[in-house]
Design an enzyme around this catalytic site. Structure first.
Site, PDB file in Angstrom:
ATOM      1  N   HIS A  93       7.972   2.526   8.604  1.00 36.56           N
ATOM      2  CA  HIS A  93       8.848   2.641   7.426  1.00 36.56           C
ATOM      3  C   HIS A  93      10.322   2.585   7.775  1.00 36.56           C
ATOM      4  CE1 HIS A  93       5.032   4.798   6.754  1.00 36.56           C
ATOM      5  NE2 HIS A  93       5.010   3.985   5.731  1.00 36.56           N
ATOM      6  N   GLU A 145      10.855   5.174   3.748  1.00 34.94           N
ATOM      7  CA  GLU A 145      11.588   3.906   3.843  1.00 34.94           C
ATOM      8  C   GLU A 145      12.953   4.021   3.152  1.00 34.94           C
ATOM      9  OE1 GLU A 145       9.516   0.263   2.628  1.00 34.94           O
ATOM     10  OE2 GLU A 145      11.465  -0.540   2.069  1.00 34.94           O
ATOM     11  N   THR A 183      10.367  -2.010  -0.089  1.00 32.51           N
ATOM     12  CA  THR A 183       9.505  -3.191   0.074  1.00 32.51           C
ATOM     13  C   THR A 183       8.172  -3.083  -0.655  1.00 32.51           C
ATOM     14  OG1 THR A 183       8.617  -2.209   2.076  1.00 32.51           O
ATOM     15  CG2 THR A 183      10.427  -3.798   2.355  1.00 32.51           C
ATOM     16  N   SER A 241       0.642   6.586   0.182  1.00 28.15           N
ATOM     17  CA  SER A 241       0.921   5.164   0.436  1.00 28.15           C
ATOM     18  C   SER A 241       1.482   4.536  -0.841  1.00 28.15           C
ATOM     19  CB  SER A 241      -0.373   4.459   0.858  1.00 28.15           C
ATOM     20  OG  SER A 241      -0.251   3.073   0.646  1.00 28.15           O
ATOM     21  N   SER A 242       2.768   4.199  -0.792  1.00 26.74           N
ATOM     22  CA  SER A 242       3.436   3.675  -1.992  1.00 26.74           C
ATOM     23  C   SER A 242       2.741   2.418  -2.507  1.00 26.74           C
ATOM     24  CB  SER A 242       4.900   3.374  -1.662  1.00 26.74           C
ATOM     25  OG  SER A 242       5.511   2.676  -2.705  1.00 26.74           O
ATOM     26  N   ASN A 243       2.433   1.476  -1.602  1.00 29.38           N
ATOM     27  CA  ASN A 243       1.874   0.211  -2.098  1.00 29.38           C
ATOM     28  C   ASN A 243       0.467   0.416  -2.666  1.00 29.38           C
ATOM     29  OD1 ASN A 243      -0.228  -1.250  -0.190  1.00 29.38           O
ATOM     30  ND2 ASN A 243       1.162  -0.085   1.116  1.00 29.38           N
TER      31      ASN A 243
HETATM   32 FE1  SF4 Z   1       5.959  -4.518   6.307  1.00 28.05          FE
HETATM   33 FE2  SF4 Z   1       5.270  -4.974   3.767  1.00 28.05          FE
HETATM   34 FE3  SF4 Z   1       3.494  -4.092   5.466  1.00 28.05          FE
HETATM   35 FE4  SF4 Z   1       5.453  -2.481   4.663  1.00 28.05          FE
HETATM   36  S1  SF4 Z   1       3.812  -3.309   3.403  1.00 28.05           S
HETATM   37  S2  SF4 Z   1       4.692  -2.705   6.755  1.00 28.05           S
HETATM   38  S3  SF4 Z   1       7.135  -3.961   4.497  1.00 28.05           S
HETATM   39  S4  SF4 Z   1       4.556  -6.090   5.601  1.00 28.05           S
END
Ligand code: SF4
Length: 337
Positions: A93, A145, A183, A241-243
């Protein structure tokens, strides 16, 4: 479809009428930055032996952290918990420059596993700050991040946590304002935030290329492609985990009637399957595929054994290991003749 009953070990027998479908989103799981970060810790353990200290969770996944702990990694929150002279890995991050300074003061051997796509955002922050812009960083307060990026130009960066924050932002000169973003945000929500900011600051500058990374965008596109065709979405990922959390939101926004986040198959609730014929499955960018396989096996045991993988994009990106590790590997190869 052939209506063969499932008799494999550990699976209950199901009738044809019980059977359900699974749409498996692709791409899912590990991105290039996570893969590199996990390999960095493993390689550091190979080269220097245990323990290797890791500041913060190397990636936001409980299973990955536990697996690396078993191999000799010690996870700490701050650099001052690392003994003088020890080896420390910085997480994917990213960190503020002050963290590098603290590590140098403790004479630590540092290995920086910051994802190169986060490093790109750091460079943009420093460039805008040098050009005397106020920088509006779209992101979630307290996320590692965001803390690391803010540390690149702490006097210039203002956090904007969603479109509703746009109205309250204060800048020195409304003609000299730029935005950057975390990101791993929702692509759609970030577009709304940028729109709201642009209404307030018509001269708003942006990064040369999108800060939301390819992996986040692709995983959101993949879940959107199946959301309307399923009765339930299961996202495999950890709550920090944000994503992964964004994937649940994106699935619901895209029309999935219900969507849940689970760390692994033990967290899937049998009651979620009531009245469900088709389940969508995906996973966040920090999730090893074995955890998805576990969820798929759990579903198959309950009759959801017709699986179709729905691909929205191909991914081939790989990142080289951090230069400090590659230097050490080369030196050892030379020494070994
Ligand atoms: Fe890199 Fe995107 Fe993976 Fe985060 S989610 S580690 S910014 S590739």
């Amino acid at each position: 479809m052939d209506c063969l009953p499932l008799l494999a070990a550990g699976r209950r027998r199901v009738d044809c009428c019980d059977m359900g479908r699974v749409l498996l989103a692709k791409p899912r799981g590990y991105c290039a930055g996570v893969d590199r970060a996990v390999q960095t810790v493993e390689k550091a353990l190979d080269l220097y032996g245990a323990p290797v200290y890791v500041r913060k969770q190397i990636v936001h996944n409980a299973h990955v952290v536990k697996t690396l702990e078993a191999k000799g990694a010690i996870f700490v929150e701050e650099t001052d918990e690392v003994p003088y002279g020890a080896t420390v890995v910085f997480s994917a991050h990213g960190v503020a420059p002050s963290v590098h300074e603290e590590a140098a003061a403790r004479q630590l051997r540092t290995i920086d596993a910051t994802c190169p796509l986060v490093t790109k955002v750091h460079s943009e922050a420093r460039r805008f700050a040098k050009e005397d812009y106020d920088i509006l960083l779209i992101g979630h307060a307290g996320h590692e991040e965001v803390v690391g990026t803010t540390g690149q130009a702490p006097d210039r960066i203002h956090l904007v946590d969603g479109p509703e924050d746009a109205a309250g932002v204060k800048v020195r000169d409304p003609k000299r304002v730029a935005y950057l973003s975390q990101t791993t945000l929702s692509v759609d929500e970030t577009q709304s935030t940028v729109k709201a900011l642009r209404e307030r600051f018509p001269h708003l500058q942006g990064p040369p290329s999108d800060d939301i990374c390819y992996a986040t965008q692709n995983r959101q596109m993949a879940i959107k492609a199946i959301a309307k065709s399923v009765d339930l979405v299961i996202v495999v990922g950890s709550p920090n985990s944000s994503n992964s959390v964004r994937l649940v939101e994106v699935a619901l926004d895209a029309g999935a009637p219900k969507a849940y986040l689970v760390d692994n198959s033990s967290e899937v609730d049998e009651s979620w399957l009531e009245g469900v014929e088709t389940v969508g499955v995906t996973s966040g960018a920090s999730v090893p595929e074995e955890l998805v396989t576990g969820v798929m096996a759990w579903l198959a045991e309950r009759g959801f054994d017709e699986v179709e993988e729905v691909a929205s994009a191909d991914e081939h990106l790989l990142f080289a290991l951090p230069p400090e590790l590659r230097r050490e590997m080369r030196a050892r190869e030379r020494a070994a003749g």
